[in-house]
Write an enzyme that holds these catalytic residues in place. Structure first.
Site, mmCIF file in Angstrom:
data_model
loop_
_atom_site.group_PDB
_atom_site.id
_atom_site.type_symbol
_atom_site.label_atom_id
_atom_site.label_comp_id
_atom_site.label_asym_id
_atom_site.label_seq_id
_atom_site.Cartn_x
_atom_site.Cartn_y
_atom_site.Cartn_z
ATOM 1 N N CYS A 67 0.833 -1.212 0.000
ATOM 2 C CA CYS A 67 0.000 0.000 0.000
ATOM 3 C C CYS A 67 0.863 1.256 0.000
ATOM 4 O O CYS A 67 0.676 2.155 -0.824
ATOM 5 C CB CYS A 67 -0.929 -0.017 1.204
ATOM 6 S SG CYS A 67 -1.950 1.451 1.302
ATOM 7 N N CYS A 105 -1.548 1.747 -3.021
ATOM 8 C CA CYS A 105 -2.522 2.833 -2.813
ATOM 9 C C CYS A 105 -1.906 4.228 -2.830
ATOM 10 O O CYS A 105 -2.416 5.133 -3.490
ATOM 11 C CB CYS A 105 -3.236 2.681 -1.475
ATOM 12 S SG CYS A 105 -3.352 1.027 -0.806
ATOM 13 N N LYS A 136 -0.036 5.391 -6.088
ATOM 14 C CA LYS A 136 -1.106 5.401 -7.091
ATOM 15 C C LYS A 136 -1.969 6.652 -6.952
ATOM 16 O O LYS A 136 -2.227 7.370 -7.917
ATOM 17 C CB LYS A 136 -1.931 4.113 -6.934
ATOM 18 C CG LYS A 136 -3.079 3.897 -7.862
ATOM 19 C CD LYS A 136 -4.396 4.395 -7.374
ATOM 20 C CE LYS A 136 -4.918 3.942 -6.059
ATOM 21 N NZ LYS A 136 -5.587 2.667 -6.017
ATOM 22 N N TYR A 193 -9.377 -3.168 -11.174
ATOM 23 C CA TYR A 193 -9.265 -1.768 -10.770
ATOM 24 C C TYR A 193 -7.875 -1.190 -10.981
ATOM 25 O O TYR A 193 -7.732 -0.019 -11.316
ATOM 26 C CB TYR A 193 -9.777 -1.559 -9.334
ATOM 27 C CG TYR A 193 -8.829 -1.913 -8.224
ATOM 28 C CD1 TYR A 193 -7.991 -0.957 -7.665
ATOM 29 C CD2 TYR A 193 -8.773 -3.199 -7.714
ATOM 30 C CE1 TYR A 193 -7.116 -1.271 -6.634
ATOM 31 C CE2 TYR A 193 -7.909 -3.528 -6.680
ATOM 32 C CZ TYR A 193 -7.081 -2.565 -6.148
ATOM 33 O OH TYR A 193 -6.215 -2.873 -5.131
ATOM 34 N N GLU A 215 -7.278 2.061 -13.205
ATOM 35 C CA GLU A 215 -6.703 3.269 -12.592
ATOM 36 C C GLU A 215 -5.492 3.762 -13.388
ATOM 37 O O GLU A 215 -5.367 4.970 -13.646
ATOM 38 C CB GLU A 215 -6.311 2.982 -11.141
ATOM 39 C CG GLU A 215 -7.541 2.836 -10.255
ATOM 40 C CD GLU A 215 -7.232 2.447 -8.822
ATOM 41 O OE1 GLU A 215 -8.107 2.650 -7.969
ATOM 42 O OE2 GLU A 215 -6.145 1.913 -8.537
ATOM 43 N N HIS A 252 -26.940 21.396 0.068
ATOM 44 C CA HIS A 252 -27.038 22.026 -1.231
ATOM 45 C C HIS A 252 -26.067 23.199 -1.357
ATOM 46 O O HIS A 252 -25.887 23.933 -0.375
ATOM 47 C CB HIS A 252 -28.479 22.535 -1.409
ATOM 48 C CG HIS A 252 -28.734 23.131 -2.749
ATOM 49 N ND1 HIS A 252 -28.855 22.347 -3.883
ATOM 50 C CD2 HIS A 252 -28.864 24.423 -3.138
ATOM 51 C CE1 HIS A 252 -29.066 23.156 -4.917
ATOM 52 N NE2 HIS A 252 -29.070 24.411 -4.502
ATOM 53 N N GLU A 274 -26.063 15.340 -2.694
ATOM 54 C CA GLU A 274 -27.471 15.538 -2.304
ATOM 55 C C GLU A 274 -28.416 14.697 -3.168
ATOM 56 O O GLU A 274 -29.523 14.386 -2.760
ATOM 57 C CB GLU A 274 -27.856 17.032 -2.350
ATOM 58 C CG GLU A 274 -27.937 17.629 -3.725
ATOM 59 C CD GLU A 274 -28.330 19.118 -3.694
ATOM 60 O OE1 GLU A 274 -29.315 19.432 -3.012
ATOM 61 O OE2 GLU A 274 -27.633 19.932 -4.331
#
Ligand SMILES: Cc1cc2nc3c(=O)[nH]c(=O)nc-3n(C[C@H](O)[C@H](O)[C@H](O)COP(=O)(O)OP(=O)(O)OC[C@H]3O[C@@H](n4cnc5c(N)ncnc54)[C@H](O)[C@@H]3O)c2cc1C
Length: 470
Positions: free
Chosen positions: A55, A60, A63, A192, A196, A450, A455
């Site tokens: 990682c 991670c 990346k 993934y 990526e 908002h 939302e």
């Protein structure tokens, strides 16, 4: 602390060097070592490469830094719609790789410090299991003993060795260290990691082709998400070649030529293979010690992460349960609490939120629509596609997708899938509500924030109705 009266399930009276010996200082191993030491255990950890594991060192973290880099060009061009005039931006690959390397070294030092502060002995060495309770350290040739061994050796890139020329390709291990940015890159795979890196290199201006034997990217993700991502990638000029395989890779000077099974070929500067990862158990001595391994060499464990040998445990990617950093960390933490602390708990694999840091980004938690239909029969779908506010003003045609999968009988939200800016951040929050059993009525009752994209998750009122056939 368990060490005085004996580690759970491990006979006392054996004068071992350590209460716990952890193999692999990655996400799971470091957490387990630190927590066990904090409970009073005498702990050692061996790392054959760099402390921090996949990682931090080559997963991670680098990346995500590359992802950030790749998103700036869009920001620069969007700025014009908001009144900015900028001089043409120039990208320097060596600056990105050097700064990333510096950041990773900083994190590695922090990990080392954590181990040190907690009194964990670090062996900078490959460790191999000789027998239950006994390990061999190849850097020094010494043998150490431990009452419990934790295998936390992670996983490594896997590719089909039958394809000629794959030695001329790179994997995610090498991609962060290239001297030059490949201006044309072929990425093999559709998981993934492949997705990526396709987004990263396209964002940085490279020509990108993705090769995959199946028909769609991101198997296992919700079909709407997969379709929308593929449309977005095609829109960004990524050449998606589905239903095809690599026949061979050859070299011509500095170039690579990727021959495909349909007889065509692509000339490029680099070939990145991202076709899956296999657990790191090769040559580890586990089978010899009596540990049962499963498919692709994964260590088989029970709910407490115990292997078929009562004094050997395993956590993280090497067990191939769910190959994600937070999962490895939880497994390591639960193991240490269970064996050396006073609490018993285990990692919760339900409703694990994940992101794909593609551009557009994906955040997902819970069941896909297809999985929910299989399990629950009748489900209600709420989904919306819209142009985010910023894209409208910037003059971009990007679309964002929000989707909720709801159990029709109980109204419980079973799945939440988002594609678009900040999808990962949004879904992390939705996961809390879903873990608490939130129903669609709870989402509806929640006041909208908002103006935001998120939302939409609390303002979708109409069930999605499939378009009438014909
Ligand atoms: C490119 C990439 C991107 C990723 N992105 C994400 C992401 O965005 N989010 C996410 O959650 N996960 C991501 N992951 C997955 C994540 O990195 C892993 O799930 C996580 O690192 C697993 O932790 P671990 O402790 O099981 O193993 P690792 O972190 O891999 O640690 C294992 C360690 O053991 C060492 N080792 C192996 N064998 C021995 C031995 N015999 N002796 C001594 N040391 C040994 C290795 O050198 C390594 O340091 C990504 C992975 C990759 C490859």
């Amino acid at each position: 602390m368990k060490t005085a009266e004996g580690v759970k399930g491990v006979a006392n009276g054996h004068d071992a060097d350590y209460d716990l010996f952890v193999i692999g200082a990655g996400s799971g191993g470091v957490r387990a070592a630190r927590i066990a030491a904090s409970h009073g255990a005498k702990v050692a950890i061996a790392e054959e490469y760099r402390v921090g594991g996949t990682c931090v060192i080559r997963g991670c973290v680098p990346k995500k830094l590359f992802v950030y880099a790749s998103r700036f060009p869009k920001e620069f061009s969007d700025a014009a719609g908001f009144g900015w005039t900028t001089s043409p931006p120039v990208f320097d690959w060596p600056t990105l790789t050097a700064n990333t390397a510096t950041e990773i070294s900083r994190l590695e030092a922090a990990y080392r410090q954590t181990l040190d502060k907690n009194g964990v002995t670090l062996f900078q060495s490959r460790a191999v299991v000789e027998a239950p309770g006994r390990l061999y350290l190849s850097a020094t040739g010494e043998t150490v003993t431990a009452r419990v061994i934790l295998v936390a050796t992670g996983a490594r890139p896997h590719y089909d060795p039958a394809v000629p020329g794959l030695e001329h390709a790179i994997t995610s291990n090498e991609v962060f260290h290239l001297d030059r940015q490949p201006k044309r890159i072929v990425i093999v795979g559709a998981g993934y990691i492949a997705v990526e890196f396709a987004g990263i290199f396209r964002g940085l201006g490279s020509e990108v082709a993705m090769i995959y034997r199946g028909d769609k990217l991101l198997r296992g993700f919700d079909e709407d998400v997969r379709d929308d991502l593929m449309a977005a990638y095609r829109g960004h000029g990524i050449d998606l070649r589905m239903g095809i395989k690599v026949a061979a890779v050859t070299v011509k000077g500095a170039q690579r030529i990727v021959q495909l099974t349909d007889g065509t070929s692509i000339t490029c500067d680099a070939v990145l293979i991202a076709t899956g990862r296999y657990p790191n158990t090769e040559g580890l001595g586990l089978e010899r010690a009596g540990v049962v391994l499963g498919a692709n060499g994964r260590v088989m464990v029970d709910a407490d992460s115990r292997t078929s040998v009562s004094t050997i445990y395993a956590v993280g990617d090497v067990t191939d349960r769910m190959a994600l950093t937070p999962v490895a960390i939880r497994e390591g933490h639960a193991f240490a609490d269970y064996l050396f602390g006073t609490t018993t708990w285990s990692a919760d694999y339900e409703l694990v939120p994940t992101a794909v840091f593609s551009t557009p980004e994906i955040g997902t938690v819970g069941m896909t629509e297809d999985a929910a239909r299989r399990v629950f029969g009748k489900v209600d779908i709420y989904k919306t596609r819209f142009r985010p506010m910023k894209a409208v003003m910037a003059g971009r045609d990007d679309r964002m997708l929000m989707k909720l999968v709801v159990d029709a009988a109980s109204d419980r939200v079973l799945g939440c899938h988002v594609l678009g800016p900040d999808a990962g951040e949004i879904v992390q929050m939705a996961a809390i509500a879903m873990l608490m059993g939130a129903t669609k009525a709870h989402f509806d009752r929640t006041m909208a924030l908002h103006p935001s994209a998120a939302e939409e998750l609390v303002t979708m009122r109409d069930k999605w109705v499939p378009p009438a056939a014909g």
